[in-house]
Design an enzyme around this catalytic site. Structure first.
Site, short mmCIF file in Angstrom:
data_model
loop_
_atom_site.label_atom_id
_atom_site.label_comp_id
_atom_site.label_asym_id
_atom_site.label_seq_id
_atom_site.Cartn_x
_atom_site.Cartn_y
_atom_site.Cartn_z
N GLY A 75 0.83 -1.20 0.00
CA GLY A 75 0.00 0.00 0.00
C GLY A 75 0.86 1.25 0.00
O GLY A 75 2.06 1.21 0.30
N CYS A 76 0.24 2.37 -0.33
CA CYS A 76 0.99 3.63 -0.43
C CYS A 76 1.44 4.13 0.94
O CYS A 76 2.62 4.40 1.17
CB CYS A 76 0.17 4.68 -1.16
SG CYS A 76 -1.51 4.89 -0.57
N TYR A 77 0.50 4.27 1.87
CA TYR A 77 0.87 4.69 3.21
C TYR A 77 1.91 3.74 3.84
O TYR A 77 2.90 4.21 4.42
CB TYR A 77 -0.35 4.76 4.11
CG TYR A 77 -1.25 5.95 3.95
CD1 TYR A 77 -0.75 7.26 4.05
CD2 TYR A 77 -2.62 5.80 3.74
CE1 TYR A 77 -1.59 8.36 3.94
CE2 TYR A 77 -3.46 6.90 3.63
CZ TYR A 77 -2.95 8.18 3.72
OH TYR A 77 -3.78 9.27 3.62
N PRO A 78 1.69 2.42 3.77
CA PRO A 78 2.68 1.52 4.36
C PRO A 78 4.07 1.68 3.78
O PRO A 78 5.07 1.57 4.50
CB PRO A 78 2.10 0.13 4.06
CG PRO A 78 0.63 0.35 4.02
CD PRO A 78 0.47 1.69 3.35
N THR A 79 4.18 1.96 2.48
CA THR A 79 5.50 2.14 1.89
C THR A 79 6.26 3.25 2.61
O THR A 79 7.42 3.08 3.00
CB THR A 79 5.38 2.45 0.39
OG1 THR A 79 4.82 1.32 -0.29
CG2 THR A 79 6.74 2.77 -0.21
#
Length: 350
Positions: free
Chosen positions: A153-157
């Protein structure tokens, strides 16, 4: 060298659009199948005018067909919602087609955790142990050997890149970690929703999904790997009045005796060999415009001796590094190509 044929299931969303943009100039991959039930029969240029006059723009959109994808593609990108991805991704995997899934369906290794947060039954639990989490900096060798990659996911990256060196080297306490993240409106997807309308987003700034955001278990899963113990974090999300970009500001507590020099040397050593992570110089803080349209993750470090905190900042483009560009990096590795092929893009300034 002949190009490698690849397919894209779910071409009409922002991640599909970004994949088309990137693959239109990829030297070794050729997009030969793009699918959408709603837009079948049109060409890519019909829905994406930026492709007018380009070879890729003439590619016809078809309805998803596993038989056709198996016959014509060595690898398929899935840019479809969760639940849909596990079904078609599972079928393609069973037939020996390599898959990069941009949904959440294979990111969470524990079925019960996935079902708790996503409120659907997981019908391909057998693949959860076979899927590789596709953050190249930490799983590069596994991605190379994988047939199914769960694109992060974007936030997790941003959170995982930001926190991993400090956790892995024991620089910070593992309790009371606060991840305060802000995303551009494209992170909500391309579907028509009142909350994403221009007049709802422009000239405003708001929090959403507090305590319930579905990226939480993904972040905790990967940070627990880095720390070597189970972690619980406070993950808080906000919507910025911009098109694309994520800035995560992460608040941690430094362990006794840890110095600013320890922090900087740890991060610079951890990411010295990484082409797509930039540890910014002391006193320079990340900005979303510096990474727009790129695979860069910019990391800023602010040790605060007065409070004993280490403040970590990480900026990415949510559509490129946070989704489609990262998917291409994973596909490059899976297909035996250089990880950054087709991805050496300068930021879109201003």
């Amino acid at each position: 060298m002949s190009t490698i044929p690849v397919g894209l299931v779910g071409v009409t969303g922002y991640t599909g659009m970004e994949l088309a943009r990137i693959l239109s100039n990829h030297p070794s991959m050729k997009l030969v199948r793009v699918t959408s039930r709603a837009e079948a029969g049109k060409t890519l240029a019909d829905i994406y005018p930026f492709l007018y006059g380009m070879e890729l723009g003439a590619l016809e959109i078809t309805a998803p067909d596993v038989d056709d994808l198996e016959k014509n593609c060595r690898l398929v990108f899935l840019a479809v919602p969760h639940k849909t991805a596990m079904n078609i991704g599972g079928e393609l995997y069973d037939r020996g087609v390599k898959v990069v899934d941009l949904s959440a369906d294979f990111r969470i290794r524990d079925r019960e955790t996935y079902e708790e947060w996503y409120k659907v039954d997981h019908t391909r639990e057998d693949l959860l142990t076979k899927a590789v989490y596709g953050l190249p900096e930490f799983y590069r060798d596994k991605v190379r050997e994988a047939s199914l990659v769960a694109n992060p996911g974007c936030y997790p990256t941003s959170a995982i890149v930001g926190l991993t060196p400090a956790l892995a080297e024991g620089l910070i306490e593992t309790d009371d970690i606060v991840i305060d993240s802000k995303s551009g409106a494209s992170g909500a997807g391309r579907g028509a929703k009142v909350g994403s309308l221009f007049c709802e987003v422009a000239d405003s700034f708001r929090a959403y999904g507090l305590t319930t955001h579905r990226h939480t278990p993904e972040i905790e899963q990967e940070l627990s790997v880095a720390a070597g113990k189970d972690l619980t974090v406070s993950f808080n999300t906000h919507l910025l009045p911009i098109d694309r970009g994520i800035l995560s500001t992460i608040y941690t507590k430094m362990k006794n005796g840890v110095t600013a020099e320890d922090v900087r040397s740890t991060y610079e050593k951890a990411y010295a060999a990484e082409q797509m992570i930039r540890v910014l110089p002391e006193g320079v803080l990340p900005e979303t415009r510096w990474v727009r349209g790129t695979m860069f993750c910019d990391v800023g470090l602010v040790p605060d001796p007065r409070t004993g905190r280490l403040i970590i900042l990480a900026a990415i483009d949510n559509l490129c590094r946070g989704a489609s560009g990262q998917a291409v990096a994973n596909a490059n590795l899976m297909l035996g190509l250089d990880e950054t092929e087709g991805l050496r893009m300068a930021p879109m300034m201003p």
